[in-house]
Scaffold this motif. Structure first.
Motif, PDB file in Angstrom:
ATOM      1  N   GLU A  55       4.132  -7.424  -8.293  1.00 12.31           N
ATOM      2  CA  GLU A  55       2.550  -6.997  -7.221  1.00 12.31           C
ATOM      3  C   GLU A  55       1.667  -5.864  -7.079  1.00 12.31           C
ATOM      4  O   GLU A  55       0.531  -6.745  -6.485  1.00 12.31           O
ATOM      5  N   ASP A 163       8.341  -4.337  -1.698  1.00 17.42           N
ATOM      6  CA  ASP A 163       7.736  -4.699  -1.005  1.00 17.42           C
ATOM      7  C   ASP A 163       6.247  -4.469  -0.483  1.00 17.42           C
ATOM      8  O   ASP A 163       6.407  -3.412   0.485  1.00 17.42           O
ATOM      9  N   ALA A 165       3.670  -4.632  -0.245  1.00 20.14           N
ATOM     10  CA  ALA A 165       2.193  -5.526   0.923  1.00 20.14           C
ATOM     11  C   ALA A 165       2.550  -4.167   2.023  1.00 20.14           C
ATOM     12  O   ALA A 165       1.453  -4.046   3.370  1.00 20.14           O
ATOM     13  N   ASP A 169      -2.430  -4.058   2.144  1.00 24.16           N
ATOM     14  CA  ASP A 169      -2.691  -4.917   1.667  1.00 24.16           C
ATOM     15  C   ASP A 169      -3.186  -5.174   0.479  1.00 24.16           C
ATOM     16  O   ASP A 169      -3.792  -6.156  -0.707  1.00 24.16           O
ATOM     17  N   THR A 170      -4.162  -3.576   0.161  1.00 21.24           N
ATOM     18  CA  THR A 170      -4.897  -3.898  -1.450  1.00 21.24           C
ATOM     19  C   THR A 170      -4.306  -2.590  -2.453  1.00 21.24           C
ATOM     20  O   THR A 170      -3.299  -1.622  -1.460  1.00 21.24           O
ATOM     21  N   ARG A 174      -2.321   1.088  -0.842  1.00 20.77           N
ATOM     22  CA  ARG A 174      -1.236   1.066  -1.143  1.00 20.77           C
ATOM     23  C   ARG A 174      -0.974   2.543  -1.989  1.00 20.77           C
ATOM     24  O   ARG A 174      -0.109   3.116  -0.993  1.00 20.77           O
TER      25      ARG A 174
END
Length: 216
Positions: A55, A163, A165, A169-170, A174
């Motif tokens: 992710e 997780d 996120a 969101d980016t 993060r």
């Protein structure tokens, strides 16, 4: 020494000292951590911590690996301190529980045997000293603190892997979120080390037998 060995209570006294040393070794070894810091608990030490995290992008992965590698030093210090305080806690609590339970049974023999009296005096003194050390150096509290600091870092690592996120969101968000969360834990750990001043008035609840009790 020869007279001590030939006397039953002398032998019991020697066994008491021996058991004290053996129990310290046992608790120290039993509480030794098996968690591998370098791989964040993964059995394969060569495996990268964030390798299986599709992710997030490669740049963030590389940054996270570097950031975690920089953390291994302080994690090692926290782990060692938590280990030290943990085995000391269980060692002390075990003996300050055993000694007061056994002394009443020994008091009946102290009038007839010098080694029995010596054992009662030393055991009483030892119990008081151990309680004082436990309270003065805040052993239980320090174990909890350093173990918690470790756990918080590993929880953040697992959270980023499971997780990402939740940090933003980016990848840029993060990175900032993870860095701020890690920095908060490090600040708490630093403050704990600075505030780790021994208590000047230890609380001891064990009362050693008086000379009157020893003489019956």
């Amino acid at each position: 020494m020869k007279n001590m060995i030939s006397d039953l209570w002398g032998v019991i006294f020697i066994l008491f000292i021996f058991m004290l040393l053996v129990s310290a070794y046992f608790f120290r070894k039993k509480c030794k951590p098996s968690f591998i810091i370098g791989s964040a608990g993964q059995q394969n030490e060569e495996k990268k911590v964030f390798e299986n995290t599709p992710e997030i992008g490669d740049d963030l992965k590389q940054w996270l690996e570097t950031e975690y590698k920089n953390l291994t030093g302080v994690l090692g210090v926290w782990q060692k301190k938590a280990w030290t305080y943990k085995w000391l806690h269980y060692f002390i609590i075990s003996w300050v529980t055993i000694i007061p339970l056994t002394i009443p049974f020994l008091l009946g023999y102290v009038q007839h045997n010098n080694y029995a009296m010596l054992m009662v005096k030393i055991a009483s003194l030892l119990s008081a000293v151990l309680l004082g050390i436990h309270s003065t150096f805040k052993i239980q509290d320090n174990y909890k603190k350093y173990r918690l600091f470790e756990s918080q870092v590993y929880d953040l690592v697992r959270r980023m892997k499971a997780d990402p996120a939740s940090f933003g969101d980016t990848d840029s968000q993060r990175r900032i979120g993870f860095f701020e969360a890690i920095q908060k834990v490090r600040d708490e750990g630093r403050n704990a080390e600075i505030d780790n001043i021994p208590n000047s008035t230890p609380n001891s609840t064990f009362n050693a037998p008086s000379n009157k009790e020893l003489k019956g």
